[in-house]
Design a protein around this motif. Structure first.
Motif, PDB file in Angstrom:
ATOM      1  N   MET A 134       0.820  -1.195   0.000  1.00 42.77           N
ATOM      2  CA  MET A 134       0.000   0.000   0.000  1.00 42.77           C
ATOM      3  C   MET A 134       0.865   1.261   0.000  1.00 42.77           C
ATOM      4  O   MET A 134       0.458   2.279  -0.492  1.00 42.77           O
ATOM      5  CB  MET A 134      -0.909  -0.067   1.231  1.00 42.77           C
ATOM      6  CG  MET A 134      -2.008   0.919   1.196  1.00 42.77           C
ATOM      7  SD  MET A 134      -3.107   0.489  -0.144  1.00 42.77           S
ATOM      8  CE  MET A 134      -4.431   1.544   0.178  1.00 42.77           C
ATOM      9  N   LYS A 135       2.081   1.139   0.565  1.00 45.94           N
ATOM     10  CA  LYS A 135       2.986   2.282   0.642  1.00 45.94           C
ATOM     11  C   LYS A 135       3.364   2.787  -0.748  1.00 45.94           C
ATOM     12  O   LYS A 135       3.374   3.997  -0.994  1.00 45.94           O
ATOM     13  CB  LYS A 135       4.231   1.855   1.418  1.00 45.94           C
ATOM     14  CG  LYS A 135       5.370   2.808   1.383  1.00 45.94           C
ATOM     15  CD  LYS A 135       6.530   2.239   2.159  1.00 45.94           C
ATOM     16  CE  LYS A 135       7.817   2.539   1.486  1.00 45.94           C
ATOM     17  NZ  LYS A 135       8.977   2.001   2.151  1.00 45.94           N
ATOM     18  N   ILE A 140       2.589   6.383  -2.844  1.00 46.74           N
ATOM     19  CA  ILE A 140       3.616   7.189  -3.507  1.00 46.74           C
ATOM     20  C   ILE A 140       3.145   7.606  -4.889  1.00 46.74           C
ATOM     21  O   ILE A 140       3.275   8.764  -5.291  1.00 46.74           O
ATOM     22  CB  ILE A 140       4.954   6.413  -3.585  1.00 46.74           C
ATOM     23  CG1 ILE A 140       5.597   6.307  -2.219  1.00 46.74           C
ATOM     24  CG2 ILE A 140       5.915   7.077  -4.569  1.00 46.74           C
ATOM     25  CD1 ILE A 140       6.835   5.452  -2.178  1.00 46.74           C
ATOM     26  N   ILE A 141       2.564   6.669  -5.631  1.00 46.18           N
ATOM     27  CA  ILE A 141       2.081   6.965  -6.986  1.00 46.18           C
ATOM     28  C   ILE A 141       0.986   8.021  -6.944  1.00 46.18           C
ATOM     29  O   ILE A 141       1.003   8.995  -7.709  1.00 46.18           O
ATOM     30  CB  ILE A 141       1.590   5.676  -7.671  1.00 46.18           C
ATOM     31  CG1 ILE A 141       2.738   4.690  -7.857  1.00 46.18           C
ATOM     32  CG2 ILE A 141       0.944   5.988  -9.012  1.00 46.18           C
ATOM     33  CD1 ILE A 141       2.294   3.309  -8.268  1.00 46.18           C
ATOM     34  N   VAL A 142       0.030   7.856  -6.047  1.00 43.90           N
ATOM     35  CA  VAL A 142      -1.100   8.792  -5.967  1.00 43.90           C
ATOM     36  C   VAL A 142      -0.632  10.166  -5.500  1.00 43.90           C
ATOM     37  O   VAL A 142      -1.040  11.192  -6.066  1.00 43.90           O
ATOM     38  CB  VAL A 142      -2.199   8.227  -5.040  1.00 43.90           C
ATOM     39  CG1 VAL A 142      -3.269   9.256  -4.773  1.00 43.90           C
ATOM     40  CG2 VAL A 142      -2.808   6.973  -5.650  1.00 43.90           C
ATOM     41  N   PHE A 143       0.231  10.214  -4.472  1.00 37.86           N
ATOM     42  CA  PHE A 143       0.721  11.506  -3.990  1.00 37.86           C
ATOM     43  C   PHE A 143       1.555  12.224  -5.037  1.00 37.86           C
ATOM     44  O   PHE A 143       1.477  13.453  -5.163  1.00 37.86           O
ATOM     45  CB  PHE A 143       1.516  11.351  -2.696  1.00 37.86           C
ATOM     46  CG  PHE A 143       0.663  11.109  -1.485  1.00 37.86           C
ATOM     47  CD1 PHE A 143      -0.575  11.706  -1.338  1.00 37.86           C
ATOM     48  CD2 PHE A 143       1.105  10.275  -0.479  1.00 37.86           C
ATOM     49  CE1 PHE A 143      -1.362  11.481  -0.231  1.00 37.86           C
ATOM     50  CE2 PHE A 143       0.337  10.043   0.643  1.00 37.86           C
ATOM     51  CZ  PHE A 143      -0.908  10.650   0.768  1.00 37.86           C
ATOM     52  N   LEU A 186       6.581  -2.681  -8.501  1.00 40.30           N
ATOM     53  CA  LEU A 186       7.547  -3.780  -8.571  1.00 40.30           C
ATOM     54  C   LEU A 186       8.432  -3.840  -7.327  1.00 40.30           C
ATOM     55  O   LEU A 186       9.055  -4.858  -7.056  1.00 40.30           O
ATOM     56  CB  LEU A 186       8.421  -3.650  -9.820  1.00 40.30           C
ATOM     57  CG  LEU A 186       7.728  -3.878 -11.149  1.00 40.30           C
ATOM     58  CD1 LEU A 186       8.665  -3.542 -12.294  1.00 40.30           C
ATOM     59  CD2 LEU A 186       7.252  -5.310 -11.250  1.00 40.30           C
ATOM     60  N   ASN A 187       8.481  -2.745  -6.582  1.00 43.59           N
ATOM     61  CA  ASN A 187       9.273  -2.729  -5.353  1.00 43.59           C
ATOM     62  C   ASN A 187       8.675  -3.612  -4.272  1.00 43.59           C
ATOM     63  O   ASN A 187       9.290  -3.795  -3.218  1.00 43.59           O
ATOM     64  CB  ASN A 187       9.421  -1.297  -4.831  1.00 43.59           C
ATOM     65  CG  ASN A 187      10.391  -0.511  -5.656  1.00 43.59           C
ATOM     66  OD1 ASN A 187      11.546  -0.868  -5.758  1.00 43.59           O
ATOM     67  ND2 ASN A 187       9.913   0.558  -6.278  1.00 43.59           N
ATOM     68  N   LEU A 188       7.506  -4.141  -4.488  1.00 43.63           N
ATOM     69  CA  LEU A 188       6.938  -5.093  -3.539  1.00 43.63           C
ATOM     70  C   LEU A 188       7.734  -6.400  -3.527  1.00 43.63           C
ATOM     71  O   LEU A 188       7.716  -7.127  -2.542  1.00 43.63           O
ATOM     72  CB  LEU A 188       5.469  -5.360  -3.862  1.00 43.63           C
ATOM     73  CG  LEU A 188       4.531  -4.163  -3.674  1.00 43.63           C
ATOM     74  CD1 LEU A 188       3.146  -4.493  -4.194  1.00 43.63           C
ATOM     75  CD2 LEU A 188       4.483  -3.759  -2.214  1.00 43.63           C
TER      76      LEU A 188
END
Length: 127
Positions: free
Chosen positions: A1-2, A6-9, A62-64
């Motif tokens: 979710m983090k 980041i994408i939305v902000f 992809l950082n997940l």
């Protein structure tokens, strides 16, 4: 979710900064001087460019995966590769006047770079 946050902000902050920039440029008379139906077109272009950046930033998810998150090169590529390719296409599409397109890209890259540095520091335990 983090990473989704980041994408939305990035999209929201860069859109607000781009719209403020268009407002300032129109207030000074540098763009949108003519009284026509296209006077507010730069606002739509700013939101459209930021929306394409929003879509191209989904590679941040992809950082997940631990393999991407632990390798700095993969992490940087997941943040910046597709947005950079979009900038190149934008430059090729507007080769006669590239600066307006670049000015719409700058806020998104600044916000994305800040979030990249912040996420890099949090994974190393510094923040």
């Amino acid at each position: 979710m983090k990473y989704f946050k980041i994408i939305v902000f990035c999209f929201l902050i860069a859109s607000v900064l781009s719209l403020l920039g268009v407002f300032v440029l129109q207030s000074t008379g540098l763009i949108g001087k003519a009284d026509s139906d296209f006077r507010n077109l730069p606002y739509g272009i700013a939101i459209g460019i930021n929306f394409f950046f929003f879509l191209s930033s989904f590679t941040i998810l992809l950082n997940l995966k631990e393999k991407v998150r632990d390798n700095n090169t993969y992490k940087a590529m997941s943040f910046f590769l597709l947005p950079a390719i979009f900038v190149v296409f934008l430059l090729l599409g507007s080769w006669n006047q590239p600066w307006p397109g670049i000015l719409f890209c700058v806020p998104y890259f600044i916000v994305l770079f800040i979030f990249f540095l912040r996420s890099k520091n949090t994974t190393q335990g510094l923040l």
